[in-house]
Design a protein around this motif. Structure first.
Motif, PDB file in Angstrom:
ATOM      1  N   GLY A  33     -48.320  62.249 -18.237  1.00  0.00           N
ATOM      2  CA  GLY A  33     -48.170  63.360 -17.314  1.00  0.00           C
ATOM      3  C   GLY A  33     -48.327  62.961 -15.870  1.00  0.00           C
ATOM      4  N   LYS A  34     -49.105  61.959 -15.595  1.00  0.00           N
ATOM      5  CA  LYS A  34     -49.300  61.491 -14.218  1.00  0.00           C
ATOM      6  C   LYS A  34     -48.218  60.492 -13.830  1.00  0.00           C
ATOM      7  CE  LYS A  34     -52.703  59.265 -11.207  1.00  0.00           C
ATOM      8  NZ  LYS A  34     -54.067  58.656 -11.134  1.00  0.00           N
ATOM      9  N   HIS A  35     -47.857  59.615 -14.767  1.00  0.00           N
ATOM     10  CA  HIS A  35     -46.825  58.614 -14.522  1.00  0.00           C
ATOM     11  C   HIS A  35     -45.774  58.667 -15.625  1.00  0.00           C
ATOM     12  CE1 HIS A  35     -49.074  56.857 -11.263  1.00  0.00           C
ATOM     13  NE2 HIS A  35     -50.114  56.594 -12.033  1.00  0.00           N
ATOM     14  N   GLN A  36     -44.603  58.175 -15.302  1.00  0.00           N
ATOM     15  CA  GLN A  36     -43.532  58.056 -16.283  1.00  0.00           C
ATOM     16  C   GLN A  36     -43.904  56.980 -17.300  1.00  0.00           C
ATOM     17  OE1 GLN A  36     -39.958  59.345 -16.716  1.00  0.00           O
ATOM     18  NE2 GLN A  36     -40.673  58.415 -18.619  1.00  0.00           N
ATOM     19  N   ALA A  37     -43.795  57.320 -18.579  1.00  0.00           N
ATOM     20  CA  ALA A  37     -44.030  56.342 -19.645  1.00  0.00           C
ATOM     21  C   ALA A  37     -42.708  55.680 -20.008  1.00  0.00           C
ATOM     22  CB  ALA A  37     -44.635  57.023 -20.865  1.00  0.00           C
ATOM     23  N   LEU A  38     -42.758  54.383 -20.244  1.00  0.00           N
ATOM     24  CA  LEU A  38     -41.565  53.594 -20.561  1.00  0.00           C
ATOM     25  C   LEU A  38     -41.895  52.626 -21.689  1.00  0.00           C
ATOM     26  CD1 LEU A  38     -40.912  52.587 -16.856  1.00  0.00           C
ATOM     27  CD2 LEU A  38     -39.539  54.257 -18.085  1.00  0.00           C
ATOM     28  N   LEU A  39     -40.933  52.408 -22.544  1.00  0.00           N
ATOM     29  CA  LEU A  39     -41.067  51.369 -23.569  1.00  0.00           C
ATOM     30  C   LEU A  39     -40.088  50.246 -23.261  1.00  0.00           C
ATOM     31  CD1 LEU A  39     -41.451  53.204 -27.006  1.00  0.00           C
ATOM     32  CD2 LEU A  39     -43.060  51.584 -25.987  1.00  0.00           C
ATOM     33  N   LEU A  40     -40.598  49.029 -23.271  1.00  0.00           N
ATOM     34  CA  LEU A  40     -39.748  47.852 -23.160  1.00  0.00           C
ATOM     35  C   LEU A  40     -39.679  47.230 -24.543  1.00  0.00           C
ATOM     36  CD1 LEU A  40     -38.147  45.862 -21.389  1.00  0.00           C
ATOM     37  CD2 LEU A  40     -40.287  44.598 -21.034  1.00  0.00           C
TER      38      LEU A  40
END
Length: 288
Positions: free
Chosen positions: A14-21
């Protein structure tokens, strides 16, 4: 906390964008699978740039994650112990993060020679982001890596509000290079674990990789002492010991001589022959 079902509780959802590499060299048909699991997700192939065009089919892919409950993240959790993906957090866009990570696809060894990095390998990411070099983080607010052996997570965060620019090419320190060498060796043992579980489940016992790890390390050390340096040679050696059901080579003089007597025949050829001989011996003894 169980590695396969839950993430650390203090992550900045919610605070930062989550990303999967995710590692496209390990997950077959990765772009298509991502479309099936998260049809609307923003994805960027890191190899979609001039230097890596020919390798695009096996490119690591960066994918935006909107919710902890979405299928893509659950897919990651189910396979986190295999260590072929890394969870990232950033206040910047997916494309900005991809541009930063592309600077680390090719780095320099301490002596200046260029090498490729498998950034989606959790052990590789752990070796880099635990080194203390704040320049590595760039737009990243957090890097979460799974440890399949310890069945735990590590959350790496920058200490500085604004990280210094990352130079290109980035040159590894001697300590980073050593840690990456250990990550490579670790990956080979993880792949050996999967090989033995598939082909020799009766020999390779243990409910978790942590319980099986001492055997894997022992096999690696014994293979190295024989001069077996490649992954295929290690696998052949493991096959020998599995067919022999763990009994020492000294109890099998024909195999012992083949592997320990000086010969003009390369050791790689001899270990392949030894694996065939051990297989024949096991069949004669009525083993599957």
């Amino acid at each position: 906390m169980t590695l396969l079902t839950s993430l650390p509780a203090d992550l900045p959802w919610g605070k930062h964008q989550a990303l999967l590499l995710l590692d496209g060299a390990t997950v077959s048909d990765l772009p298509q699978r991502l479309k099936q699991m998260s049809p609307g997700a923003t994805t960027v192939a890191l190899y979609d740039c001039p230097s890596f065009t020919d390798l695009r089919d096996i490119s690591p892919v960066l994918a935006a994650v909107q919710s902890i409950d979405e299928p893509l993240l659950q897919f990651y959790l189910q396979h986190a112990h295999e260590e072929w993906a890394v969870l990232l957090f950033s206040a910047d866009s997916v494309h900005a993060v991809a541009q930063h990570l592309r600077k680390l696809l090719t780095v320099e060894l301490p002596e200046g020679l260029p090498v490729f990095l498998r950034l989606a390998d959790a052990a590789v990411a752990r070796a880099l982001f635990s080194s203390g070099d704040q320049r590595l983080f760039g737009p990243l607010a957090g890097v979460v890596t799974s440890d399949g052996v310890a069945a735990d997570w590590q959350h790496h965060q920058p200490r500085l509000a604004e990280c210094p620019d990352l130079p290109t090419p980035y040159r590894l320190s001697a300590e980073q290079n050593s840690a990456l060498d250990q990550a490579d060796q670790r990956r080979v043992l993880i792949e050996l674990d999967a090989h033995l579980l598939k082909h020799f489940p009766e020999f390779h016992r243990g409910a978790t990789v942590a319980q099986r790890w001492p055997v894997l390390e022992q096999l690696g050390a014994e293979a190295s002492s024989l001069g077996l340096n490649s992954q295929s040679e290690l696998f052949y050696y493991a096959n020998v010991m599995a067919w022999l059901n763990g009994s020492p080579l000294e109890q099998h003089p024909h195999l012992n001589r083949l592997l320990h007597t000086p010969s003009l025949q390369p050791i790689g050829e001899r270990i392949a022959l030894a694996a065939d001989m051990a297989h024949d011996w096991a069949n004669q003894r009525g083993r599957p």
